[in-house]
Design an enzyme around this catalytic site. Structure first.
Site, PDB file in Angstrom:
ATOM      1  N   GLU A  47       0.852  -1.194   0.000  1.00 25.62           N
ATOM      2  CA  GLU A  47       0.000   0.000   0.000  1.00 25.62           C
ATOM      3  C   GLU A  47       0.890   1.249   0.000  1.00 25.62           C
ATOM      4  OE1 GLU A  47      -1.542   0.743   3.938  1.00 25.62           O
ATOM      5  OE2 GLU A  47      -3.364   1.691   3.180  1.00 25.62           O
ATOM      6  N   ASN A 107      -6.991   6.084  -1.601  1.00 26.23           N
ATOM      7  CA  ASN A 107      -5.872   5.182  -1.340  1.00 26.23           C
ATOM      8  C   ASN A 107      -6.058   4.025  -2.316  1.00 26.23           C
ATOM      9  OD1 ASN A 107      -4.062   3.325  -0.289  1.00 26.23           O
ATOM     10  ND2 ASN A 107      -4.498   3.846   1.841  1.00 26.23           N
ATOM     11  N   LYS A 124      -9.325   1.762  -1.996  1.00 27.02           N
ATOM     12  CA  LYS A 124      -9.534   1.189  -0.660  1.00 27.02           C
ATOM     13  C   LYS A 124     -10.931   1.519  -0.139  1.00 27.02           C
ATOM     14  CE  LYS A 124      -7.101   1.220   3.838  1.00 27.02           C
ATOM     15  NZ  LYS A 124      -5.822   1.646   4.466  1.00 27.02           N
ATOM     16  N   GLU A 143      -5.733   8.651   7.912  1.00 26.72           N
ATOM     17  CA  GLU A 143      -6.258   8.216   6.612  1.00 26.72           C
ATOM     18  C   GLU A 143      -7.645   8.794   6.347  1.00 26.72           C
ATOM     19  OE1 GLU A 143      -5.661   4.367   4.790  1.00 26.72           O
ATOM     20  OE2 GLU A 143      -4.695   3.716   6.639  1.00 26.72           O
ATOM     21  N   CYS A 169      -4.862  -3.001   2.798  1.00 24.10           N
ATOM     22  CA  CYS A 169      -4.601  -2.939   4.231  1.00 24.10           C
ATOM     23  C   CYS A 169      -5.810  -3.214   5.105  1.00 24.10           C
ATOM     24  CB  CYS A 169      -3.922  -1.629   4.595  1.00 24.10           C
ATOM     25  SG  CYS A 169      -3.164  -1.761   6.238  1.00 24.10           S
ATOM     26  N   ASN A 194       0.238  -1.208   5.278  1.00 23.22           N
ATOM     27  CA  ASN A 194       1.129  -0.492   6.211  1.00 23.22           C
ATOM     28  C   ASN A 194       0.448  -0.611   7.569  1.00 23.22           C
ATOM     29  OD1 ASN A 194       3.243   1.715   4.859  1.00 23.22           O
ATOM     30  ND2 ASN A 194       1.515   1.259   3.522  1.00 23.22           N
TER      31      ASN A 194
HETATM   32  N1  CDT Z   1      -2.969   1.297   6.432  1.00 21.12           N
HETATM   33  C1  CDT Z   1      -3.890   0.728   7.241  1.00 21.12           C
HETATM   34  O1  CDT Z   1      -5.029   0.543   6.852  1.00 21.12           O
HETATM   35  N2  CDT Z   1      -3.505   0.428   8.484  1.00 21.12           N
HETATM   36  C2  CDT Z   1      -4.399  -0.073   9.495  1.00 21.12           C
HETATM   37  C3  CDT Z   1      -3.840   0.308  10.824  1.00 21.12           C
HETATM   38  C4  CDT Z   1      -4.814   0.159  11.911  1.00 21.12           C
HETATM   39  S1  CDT Z   1      -5.998   1.414  12.031  1.00 21.12           S
HETATM   40  C5  CDT Z   1      -5.179   2.739  12.735  1.00 21.12           C
HETATM   41  C6  CDT Z   1      -4.580  -1.577   9.430  1.00 21.12           C
HETATM   42  O2  CDT Z   1      -5.727  -2.024   9.493  1.00 21.12           O
HETATM   43  O3  CDT Z   1      -3.583  -2.301   9.394  1.00 21.12           O
END
Ligand code: CDT
Length: 329
Positions: A47, A107, A124, A143, A169, A194
């Site tokens: 991502e 995203n 996304k 995000e 993600c 990420n």
């Molecule tokens: N990039 C991404 O979606 N990261 C989220 C982090 C947790 S929510 C703050 C994930 O679900 O891995």
């Protein structure tokens, strides 16, 4: 093996805030060559694979963050990757921040076939984190400030000799993601992520990040009889530790290949798409065994009948359909 395709998860280590796209693309091309040398026909990048994970910082006004976004794909910086991949006959999934001509910020990920043609752009769907600067956090996860939720949902495309879907993600944590694609016959789901190890709203989850990462993807693969290939941007990026553990997961739910570093690393596995039928035509024969007539609550309001919540300050993302903030401490 019949419809076997060799797929690589091209994991990235950290990308610095000042690292130029051109330097990142050089890293992506190096991973591409490694994957090709090891027989891969499809490479899955993470991502937001062209820049550091910029939602960890608050920027106001929003337009001052536009330099993190791509306005064309390929653009001048990414063209060398597209050209090199087509020359090698290797397709790829690439995550990036997309700014559309009419001003929408997503995203996104682009899926490119082995001949260089674009199969689809995926945006996304589940946007995690919060809408406004929250100084109590050690780092931000904005995000929901920077991105609108993708309006198109989860498609499945005829590509790479099978039925291919995409998620980004946080999408991987939701069973609906897999099931919506499963109902379209998906055989191979591609994912970039990420995932900061520290989750500020509930640090008790920090120690479970690696477990939860594989738990959801292994379950989604098994329950829908599909391969899942997921690629992380891992390691300590601008002081924030992020989960690595990129993996290739079989329709059985078993992990068949996994990254062993938190840096730039290629993980390769042969994915026989015909193996999906072991599950799709037996235990998870949807047409025979599903009971949609009693699943109506799945389409109730998003928080469930009694817990629909509103809130959060208005932002571009909220105005486009996202809802309330994560819980503060
Ligand atoms: N990039 C991404 O979606 N990261 C989220 C982090 C947790 S929510 C703050 C994930 O679900 O891995």
């Amino acid at each position: 093996m019949n419809r076997a395709i060799t797929v690589a998860a091209a994991q990235l280590g950290p990308i610095g805030r000042d690292e130029k796209r051109e330097a990142v693309v050089d890293r992506l091309v190096a991973l591409l060559h490694d994957a090709h040398r090891r027989g891969a026909e499809l490479v899955v990048y993470p991502e937001l694979a062209l820049t550091t994970f910029f939602p960890r910082w608050w920027t106001e006004p929003l337009a001052e963050a536009d330099h993190w976004f791509e306005t064309e794909m390929p653009g001048p910086a990414t063209k060398p990757l597209f050209e090199e991949a087509a020359a090698l006959g290797v397709g790829f999934f690439l995550g990036y921040a997309e700014l559309t001509p009419d001003g929408h910020r997503y995203n996104s990920a682009v899926l490119v076939e082995r001949d260089g043609s674009t199969v689809a752009t995926f945006r996304k769907v589940h946007i995690p984190g919060h809408e406004r600067h929250e100084p109590w956090r050690p780092f931000q996860h904005l995000e929901r400030y920077y991105f609108e939720p993708g309006p198109d949902g989860f498609g499945v495309w005829d590509a790479f000799g099978g039925s291919v879907g995409m998620m980004i993600c946080n999408d991987r944590r939701w069973p609906e993601t897999y099931r919506v694609m499963g109902l379209q016959g998906v055989e191979l789901i591609l994912c970039g992520y990420n995932t900061p190890v520290h989750y500020a709203p509930d640090p008790s989850q920090d120690a479970l990040q690696a477990f939860h990462n594989h738990l959801v993807m292994q379950a989604g693969a098994y329950q829908n009889g599909t391969w899942v290939v997921a690629s992380a941007k891992g390691g300590v990026e601008e002081g924030v530790d992020s989960l690595a553990q990129s993996a290739v997961i079989a329709p059985s739910g078993l992990i068949v290949a996994q990254a062993f570093t938190a840096g730039d690393e290629v993980v390769v596995a042969e994915c026989d798409l015909d193996w999906c039928d072991h599950y799709k035509k037996t235990l998870f024969d949807f047409a025979r065994y599903r009971r949609p007539e009693v699943y109506g609550a799945i389409c109730e309001p998003r928080g469930g009948r009694e817990s629909e919540s509103a809130g959060g300050e208005p932002t571009a993302a909220a105005a486009a359909g996202a809802s309330g903030p994560e819980a503060a401490p």
